[in-house]
Enzyme design. Structure first.
Site, PDB file in Angstrom:
ATOM      1  N   TYR A 126     -37.305  -5.747  33.470  1.00 34.05           N
ATOM      2  CA  TYR A 126     -36.306  -6.817  33.485  1.00 34.05           C
ATOM      3  C   TYR A 126     -36.863  -8.097  34.099  1.00 34.05           C
ATOM      4  O   TYR A 126     -36.415  -9.196  33.766  1.00 34.05           O
ATOM      5  CB  TYR A 126     -35.069  -6.392  34.290  1.00 34.05           C
ATOM      6  CG  TYR A 126     -34.007  -5.692  33.482  1.00 34.05           C
ATOM      7  CD1 TYR A 126     -34.291  -4.517  32.792  1.00 34.05           C
ATOM      8  CD2 TYR A 126     -32.721  -6.204  33.402  1.00 34.05           C
ATOM      9  CE1 TYR A 126     -33.317  -3.871  32.064  1.00 34.05           C
ATOM     10  CE2 TYR A 126     -31.733  -5.560  32.672  1.00 34.05           C
ATOM     11  CZ  TYR A 126     -32.039  -4.399  32.003  1.00 34.05           C
ATOM     12  OH  TYR A 126     -31.073  -3.768  31.275  1.00 34.05           O
ATOM     13  N   LYS A 139     -41.252   8.098  32.600  1.00 34.93           N
ATOM     14  CA  LYS A 139     -42.081   8.535  31.483  1.00 34.93           C
ATOM     15  C   LYS A 139     -43.532   8.596  31.985  1.00 34.93           C
ATOM     16  O   LYS A 139     -44.401   7.824  31.561  1.00 34.93           O
ATOM     17  CB  LYS A 139     -41.963   7.555  30.305  1.00 34.93           C
ATOM     18  CG  LYS A 139     -40.689   7.695  29.490  1.00 34.93           C
ATOM     19  CD  LYS A 139     -40.675   8.900  28.553  1.00 34.93           C
ATOM     20  CE  LYS A 139     -41.613   8.706  27.380  1.00 34.93           C
ATOM     21  NZ  LYS A 139     -41.590   9.890  26.480  1.00 34.93           N
ATOM     22  N   ASP A 162     -36.673  10.660  27.992  1.00 33.24           N
ATOM     23  CA  ASP A 162     -36.145  11.111  26.697  1.00 33.24           C
ATOM     24  C   ASP A 162     -35.478  12.473  26.845  1.00 33.24           C
ATOM     25  O   ASP A 162     -34.404  12.727  26.303  1.00 33.24           O
ATOM     26  CB  ASP A 162     -37.244  11.112  25.618  1.00 33.24           C
ATOM     27  CG  ASP A 162     -38.496  11.873  26.032  1.00 33.24           C
ATOM     28  OD1 ASP A 162     -38.665  12.165  27.240  1.00 33.24           O
ATOM     29  OD2 ASP A 162     -39.322  12.177  25.149  1.00 33.24           O
ATOM     30  N   ASP A 191     -30.378   1.552  32.790  1.00 35.04           N
ATOM     31  CA  ASP A 191     -29.432   0.812  31.957  1.00 35.04           C
ATOM     32  C   ASP A 191     -28.957   1.706  30.814  1.00 35.04           C
ATOM     33  O   ASP A 191     -27.756   1.834  30.552  1.00 35.04           O
ATOM     34  CB  ASP A 191     -30.129  -0.451  31.410  1.00 35.04           C
ATOM     35  CG  ASP A 191     -29.207  -1.253  30.514  1.00 35.04           C
ATOM     36  OD1 ASP A 191     -28.041  -1.457  30.886  1.00 35.04           O
ATOM     37  OD2 ASP A 191     -29.662  -1.676  29.427  1.00 35.04           O
ATOM     38  N   ASP A 218     -25.168   4.100  30.422  1.00 32.61           N
ATOM     39  CA  ASP A 218     -24.190   3.969  29.332  1.00 32.61           C
ATOM     40  C   ASP A 218     -23.904   5.338  28.720  1.00 32.61           C
ATOM     41  O   ASP A 218     -22.763   5.665  28.399  1.00 32.61           O
ATOM     42  CB  ASP A 218     -24.717   3.030  28.221  1.00 32.61           C
ATOM     43  CG  ASP A 218     -24.243   1.597  28.405  1.00 32.61           C
ATOM     44  OD1 ASP A 218     -23.996   1.200  29.557  1.00 32.61           O
ATOM     45  OD2 ASP A 218     -24.128   0.865  27.397  1.00 32.61           O
TER      46      ASP A 218
HETATM   47  C1  IPM Z   1     -25.619  -3.596  32.671  1.00 30.10           C
HETATM   48  C2  IPM Z   1     -25.709  -4.592  31.557  1.00 30.10           C
HETATM   49  C3  IPM Z   1     -26.701  -5.677  31.932  1.00 30.10           C
HETATM   50  C4  IPM Z   1     -28.061  -5.033  32.080  1.00 30.10           C
HETATM   51  C5  IPM Z   1     -26.730  -6.894  30.985  1.00 30.10           C
HETATM   52  C6  IPM Z   1     -25.376  -7.514  30.825  1.00 30.10           C
HETATM   53  C7  IPM Z   1     -27.749  -7.921  31.414  1.00 30.10           C
HETATM   54  O1  IPM Z   1     -26.036  -3.954  30.379  1.00 30.10           O
HETATM   55  O2  IPM Z   1     -25.252  -4.004  33.796  1.00 30.10           O
HETATM   56  O3  IPM Z   1     -25.904  -2.417  32.450  1.00 30.10           O
HETATM   57  O4  IPM Z   1     -28.799  -4.875  31.099  1.00 30.10           O
HETATM   58  O5  IPM Z   1     -28.417  -4.691  33.210  1.00 30.10           O
HETATM   59 MG    MG Z   2     -26.120  -1.841  30.513  1.00 35.12          MG
END
Ligand code: IPM
Ligand code: MG
Length: 370
Positions: free
Chosen positions: A143, A194, A227, A251, A255
């Site tokens: 990042y 990884k 993975d 990240d 999700d």
């Molecule tokens: C998160 C989001 C952010 C990230 C974006 C909005 C920059 O996806 O907080 O997970 O990638 O960290």
């Molecule tokens: Mg995210």
């Protein structure tokens, strides 16, 4: 801690302002009914700040964030700002907040509430009782790594570059947070990288192992490739207690873990910095969901992730575990009573708006607080 508790609210874009309105109501409730008062300021971040000031985070707002005991953020981004320069896109405001406040440890719990076990796309038998915590490194890795950019190689060929980079210090400090949190849970940490492909991951594995041997042998440590972890989260998510991983894997995996619980609309997060000499720790709390532009402004969004983020804030920044517990209990009761925003709607339940969900939760708080 100073007598007054300073909060900065940054509602941001899309559904951010709608869900943060419900947060604000509960903050006011805390002052009125529990005598826990906050000094609340509001500011702009993301697209809202671009519209007002031409940048996704002004220096003044950054200074406010540094002066606050905690920041509560809604969400940033949306198609309206697709065309702004890359450096000035809404997300850059959030990334600058994380980086400049040095919020290196991002806590993303994934909890399956009994009332919502059927909202998960996975079979109830697989997710029932799930309670895992992802600790994501938040200020390093690909990042922020240099060099980065897009360069022209000539002959019509361009090259995109990003760098995955971690120092031993960065790895140790986030791993320490994960081990310490595991001690308050089921004492198991799974470190995810990884190491079969990347040197930065190899270093990650070595440093986590070393820290474990030196300070945390009472915690069980395992290692997993990212993975495989993505697969194991679907196959048997309850094998995990605490997962510690880098910025990018965190990240993605967070999700995935969030969806196990049925909806992104349920998941809070805390981003923490180092504790200073006075015991103060910079912190930002935000729902894991994004700005959801498709439903923004329609009073449809689920405010629970933002309210759970407030609960995390009360617990981690202000030592108000009892008040945090009240919010969590009120939400559980409202869900048990059958109220559902669209994202968690199920047959036989009552569909409600953001505002009505907020009404029900404050009423449940009133009843719990007799
Ligand atoms: C998160 C989001 C952010 C990230 C974006 C909005 C920059 O996806 O907080 O997970 O990638 O960290
Ligand atoms: Mg995210």
């Amino acid at each position: 801690m100073s007598a007054s508790r300073k909060l900065l609210i940054l509602p941001g874009d899309g559904i951010g302002p709608e869900v943060m309105r419900q947060v604000r109501r509960v903050i006011d409730w805390m002052g009125r009914r529990r005598g826990v008062a906050f000094e609340v300021k509001e500011g702009l971040v993301g697209g809202a700040a671009i519209d007002a000031h031409g940048v996704p985070l002004t220096d003044a707002t950054l200074a406010e964030a540094k002066a606050a005991d905690a920041v509560l953020l809604g969400a940033v981004g949306g198609p309206r700002w697709d065309k702004v320069e890359f450096e000035k896109r809404p997300e850059a405001g959030l990334l600058r907040l994380r980086k400049d406040l040095e919020l290196f440890a991002n806590l993303r719990p994934a909890l399956v509430l009994d009332a919502l076990v059927d909202s998960s796309p996975l079979k109830a038998d697989i997710v029932r009782g799930l309670d895992l915590l992802i600790v994501r490194e938040l200020t390093g890795g690909v990042y922020f790594g240099e060099p980065r950019g897009i360069r022209d190689l000539g002959n019509g060929i361009r090259q995109g570059i990003n760098t995955q980079v971690y120092t031993t210090t960065e790895i140790q400090r986030v791993a320490r947070v994960a081990f310490e949190l595991a001690r308050k849970r089921s004492r198991r940490v799974c470190s995810v990288e990884k190491a079969n492909v990347m040197e930065s991951s190899l270093l990650w594995r070595e440093e986590v192992t070393k820290l474990h041997q030196e300070e945390f042998v009472d915690v069980e440590l395992s290692h997993m490739y990212a993975d495989n972890c993505a697969m194991q989260l679907l196959r048997n998510p309850r094998q995990f207690d605490v997962i510690v991983t880098d910025n990018l894997f965190g990240d993605i995996l967070s999700d995935e873990a969030a969806m196990l619980t049925g909806s992104l609309g349920m998941l809070p997060s805390a981003s923490l910095g180092a504790t200073d000499a006075d015991g103060r720790r910079r912190a930002l709390y935000e729902p894991v969901h994004g700005s959801a532009p498709d439903i923004a402004g329609r009073d449809m969004a689920n405010p629970i992730a933002a309210l759970f983020s407030l609960a995390m804030c009360l617990r981690h920044s202000f030592d108000l575990a009892e008040e945090a517990g009240l919010i969590e209990k009120a939400v559980a009761q409202v869900l048990k009573g059958g109220m559902r925003t669209t994202d968690i709607m199920a047959p036989g339940m009552a569909r409600c708006s953001t505002t009505v969900m907020g009404d029900s939760i404050t009423r449940a708080l009133d009843k719990l607080n007799v």
